[in-house]
Design a protein around this motif. Structure first.
Motif, PDB file in Angstrom:
ATOM      1  N   ALA A 161       1.691  -8.214  -1.211  1.00 30.26           N
ATOM      2  CA  ALA A 161       0.277  -8.339  -0.839  1.00 30.26           C
ATOM      3  C   ALA A 161      -0.009  -7.786   0.545  1.00 30.26           C
ATOM      4  O   ALA A 161      -1.170  -7.657   0.935  1.00 30.26           O
ATOM      5  CB  ALA A 161      -0.146  -9.807  -0.897  1.00 30.26           C
ATOM      6  N   GLY A 162       1.048  -7.462   1.297  1.00 28.65           N
ATOM      7  CA  GLY A 162       0.867  -7.018   2.679  1.00 28.65           C
ATOM      8  C   GLY A 162       0.463  -5.561   2.782  1.00 28.65           C
ATOM      9  O   GLY A 162       0.911  -4.707   2.016  1.00 28.65           O
ATOM     10  N   LYS A 163      -0.368  -5.277   3.758  1.00 28.83           N
ATOM     11  CA  LYS A 163      -0.844  -3.908   3.981  1.00 28.83           C
ATOM     12  C   LYS A 163       0.311  -2.973   4.338  1.00 28.83           C
ATOM     13  O   LYS A 163       0.327  -1.803   3.942  1.00 28.83           O
ATOM     14  CB  LYS A 163      -1.879  -3.915   5.103  1.00 28.83           C
ATOM     15  CG  LYS A 163      -2.791  -2.696   5.112  1.00 28.83           C
ATOM     16  CD  LYS A 163      -3.786  -2.748   3.967  1.00 28.83           C
ATOM     17  CE  LYS A 163      -4.819  -1.632   4.072  1.00 28.83           C
ATOM     18  NZ  LYS A 163      -5.734  -1.622   2.908  1.00 28.83           N
ATOM     19  N   GLN A 164       1.285  -3.496   5.091  1.00 27.67           N
ATOM     20  CA  GLN A 164       2.405  -2.653   5.516  1.00 27.67           C
ATOM     21  C   GLN A 164       3.191  -2.141   4.316  1.00 27.67           C
ATOM     22  O   GLN A 164       3.531  -0.955   4.240  1.00 27.67           O
ATOM     23  CB  GLN A 164       3.327  -3.444   6.464  1.00 27.67           C
ATOM     24  CG  GLN A 164       2.645  -3.946   7.732  1.00 27.67           C
ATOM     25  CD  GLN A 164       2.101  -5.353   7.583  1.00 27.67           C
ATOM     26  OE1 GLN A 164       1.653  -5.732   6.496  1.00 27.67           O
ATOM     27  NE2 GLN A 164       2.134  -6.133   8.658  1.00 27.67           N
ATOM     28  N   TYR A 165       3.483  -3.024   3.379  1.00 36.74           N
ATOM     29  CA  TYR A 165       4.207  -2.638   2.159  1.00 36.74           C
ATOM     30  C   TYR A 165       3.366  -1.697   1.322  1.00 36.74           C
ATOM     31  O   TYR A 165       3.848  -0.661   0.839  1.00 36.74           O
ATOM     32  CB  TYR A 165       4.561  -3.894   1.368  1.00 36.74           C
ATOM     33  CG  TYR A 165       5.107  -3.631  -0.026  1.00 36.74           C
ATOM     34  CD1 TYR A 165       6.467  -3.414  -0.226  1.00 36.74           C
ATOM     35  CD2 TYR A 165       4.269  -3.617  -1.144  1.00 36.74           C
ATOM     36  CE1 TYR A 165       6.975  -3.186  -1.505  1.00 36.74           C
ATOM     37  CE2 TYR A 165       4.757  -3.395  -2.418  1.00 36.74           C
ATOM     38  CZ  TYR A 165       6.113  -3.183  -2.590  1.00 36.74           C
ATOM     39  OH  TYR A 165       6.606  -2.951  -3.857  1.00 36.74           O
ATOM     40  N   ARG A 166       2.113  -2.016   1.144  1.00 40.49           N
ATOM     41  CA  ARG A 166       1.238  -1.215   0.278  1.00 40.49           C
ATOM     42  C   ARG A 166       1.018   0.180   0.838  1.00 40.49           C
ATOM     43  O   ARG A 166       0.900   1.144   0.079  1.00 40.49           O
ATOM     44  CB  ARG A 166      -0.096  -1.937   0.087  1.00 40.49           C
ATOM     45  CG  ARG A 166       0.039  -3.233  -0.722  1.00 40.49           C
ATOM     46  CD  ARG A 166      -1.142  -4.167  -0.525  1.00 40.49           C
ATOM     47  NE  ARG A 166      -2.381  -3.606  -1.016  1.00 40.49           N
ATOM     48  CZ  ARG A 166      -3.587  -4.122  -0.787  1.00 40.49           C
ATOM     49  NH1 ARG A 166      -3.691  -5.229  -0.049  1.00 40.49           N
ATOM     50  NH2 ARG A 166      -4.665  -3.551  -1.273  1.00 40.49           N
ATOM     51  N   CYS A 167       0.985   0.306   2.143  1.00 38.31           N
ATOM     52  CA  CYS A 167       0.806   1.634   2.754  1.00 38.31           C
ATOM     53  C   CYS A 167       2.102   2.445   2.711  1.00 38.31           C
ATOM     54  O   CYS A 167       2.082   3.652   2.453  1.00 38.31           O
ATOM     55  CB  CYS A 167       0.325   1.497   4.191  1.00 38.31           C
ATOM     56  SG  CYS A 167      -1.388   0.947   4.345  1.00 38.31           S
TER      57      CYS A 167
END
Length: 514
Positions: A34-40
């Motif tokens: 759910a984290g932006k860092q992982y998704r980016c």
């Protein structure tokens, strides 16, 4: 010579760290995806909008660990029978550390998947052989409690790693997910060192003809150091009698599990693990952030709400550790699947009645969040999720690990439990891959499918799963082979009884009535 630990609770606490590793994996993924860092960093969107991997790929990433676990659980029986239960678990920790190194250093999705497969190999071995080890070393009246600690370790692993991942979500850049994945190596190292101080399974030693060592382990763990303990003498005699009786029928392969004598037991053990996955617990663990996003949670509120579920999981496992031997396996399984089915149907009904379509992009950029509810309906979905976990935690969660090792004779237990556990992992793999696309394609009907599975599990348990609580491991055969001489029919499941009271009296040296 290294001094061995004899306290059954302490040695179990060390052994079940292997279960904690599985828990670490569950929450590290559920919090991180759910984290932006992982998704980016692992973004596959065409426009670079940081929506993360596409649903089918995300399902594959999550499922890759279970895929490795499935393969490893199958060969873990051969490994455990060859080198011992204790050394098999130690060897698994090496694979976990290697997997943590690869995942924490992952530069792309294929590298991440490879690392998770290595993690899965460790979890597959530990999940199959730790219950075998603990069940073979535990007294009958405490066996359910001690093996059930495996599930409690899983819940603690989920909770601890979730909060580590949540804390790291405030870190900028890829370190937000690299740090949690690297820290997962620490408990595996602790487990590897801790196993040095644990004795080998006495029943494995007996199978190898190492009777003196077998007796020494029983004295250490059951006799509190007293080699003249009556309980130790009785248990040693039961093991010897079983070995003398069954030695003629021993074979080394998996095929004996499918012979007429053992087929019923094989199917029960396998379906215990399969149904534990088909209840839908994967939805509530790996993908809880998607579920709560559909219920209107966003940002840090989403992660905190998810963590409450993991706290419930830890707390509600405790009743099983206290009472599972008294209550028995059948009542726990029947109650668990019944209530889980109710909450799955309720969730499906809420989404079907009050849900709205957020469009192809989903809610808050999650395509998997394909239905949205607000207000009272949102709170009802969250409540059903919490109640589902509260139903799973004291029932199917621990009993799915407790029950299979109790079904089989000593010479088949390692391979039989490995086969049963492989059922867990192949369905874990399938459902881990299936759920994200299912949320996108069939939306609320995903819950309907799992509700139906819960009903089928209840029916199956009632008619075919016998009670094993309190019985010495060498005496379970009596339930599956008709005393009148009609082999392999046995006692109807609903007529079997809990022998907890009798086992307690025997362990305290009290004579039972003839």
């Amino acid at each position: 010579m290294v001094r061995k630990i004899g306290n059954p609770y302490l040695l179990t606490a060390i052994a079940v760290i292997g279960g904690g590793l599985f828990g670490f994996d569950i929450s590290s993924m559920s919090a991180i995806i759910a984290g932006k860092q992982y998704r980016c960093y692992f973004d596959q969107s065409v426009d670079g909008s940081c929506t993360g991997p596409v649903p089918s790929v995300q399902g594959g990433i999550v499922a890759s660990m279970a895929g490795g676990s499935w393969v490893a659980s199958l060969f873990s029986g051969f490994l455990s029978d060859a080198i011992g239960r204790r050394r098999a678990v130690q060897s698994a920790t090496v694979m976990w550390v290697l997997g943590c190194i690869i995942t924490s250093a992952a530069r792309n999705i294929p590298m991440l998947i490879v690392g998770r497969v290595f993690n899965g190999i460790c979890v597959g071995i530990c999940s199959a052989q730790v219950p075998v080890y603990v069940s073979e070393i535990a007294q009958p009246s405490k066996r359910g409690r001690l093996v059930g600690i495996q599930q409690w370790a899983i819940t603690w692993g989920i909770l601890i790693m979730f909060y580590i991942s949540y804390g790291c979500s405030f870190v900028k850049g890829p370190a937000a997910f690299r740090i949690p994945w690297a820290l997962q190596a620490i408990p595996a190292i602790v487990l590897c060192i801790g196993m040095i101080f644990l004795p080998e399974s006495p029943r494995w030693l007996a199978l190898k003809g190492r009777w003196r060592e077998c007796e020494q382990v029983l004295v250490l763990t059951h006799g509190h150091g007293d080699e003249y303990s009556p309980w130790v003498g009785r248990e040693l005699e039961e093991i010897k009698d079983w070995v003398d009786t069954e030695r003629q029928s021993w074979t080394a392969g998996y095929m004996q599990l499918f012979s007429p004598r053992y087929l019923n037991r094989t199917h029960i053990g396998l379906f215990t693990q399969i149904w534990s996955q088909l209840t839908g617990v994967n939805v509530m663990m790996y993908y809880i952030t998607f579920v709560f996003t559909m219920a209107g949670m966003t940002g840090h509120q989403l992660l905190i709400s998810s963590s409450i579920q993991y706290i419930i999981n830890v707390v509600m496992t405790i009743p099983a550790l206290i009472w599972i031997d008294r209550i028995g396996r059948r009542p726990a399984l029947l109650a668990g699947s019944t209530f889980m089915g109710i909450f799955m149907f309720a969730t499906a009904g809420i989404f079907a009645t009050y849900g709205t379509d957020p469009g192809p992009e989903g809610v808050d950029g999650f395509k998997e969040a394909s239905v949205q509810v607000n207000g009272a309906a949102s709170r009802a979905v969250i409540a059903c999720s919490y109640l589902f976990v509260a139903s799973f935690a004291p029932t199917w969660g621990p009993v799915s690990w407790i029950y299979p090792p109790e079904l089989y004779p000593n010479h088949l237990r390692g391979k039989a439990v490995a086969l049963a556990t492989s059922g867990n992992w192949i369905f874990n793999f399938a459902l881990g891959y299936f759920v994200p696309p299912a949320f996108v394609e069939i939306k609320w009907r995903t819950y309907l499918i799992f509700g139906i599975f819960c009903v089928l599990a209840t029916i199956h348990v009632f008619f075919l799963f016998p009670e094993t609580s309190g019985r010495p491991l060498e005496k379970t055969t009596e339930m599956f082979e008709d005393p009148k001489g009609i082999k392999y029919i046995g006692t109807p499941a609903w007529q079997t009884k809990n022998y907890y009271s009798e086992s307690v009296r025997e362990e305290h040296g009290e004579d039972l009535p003839k």
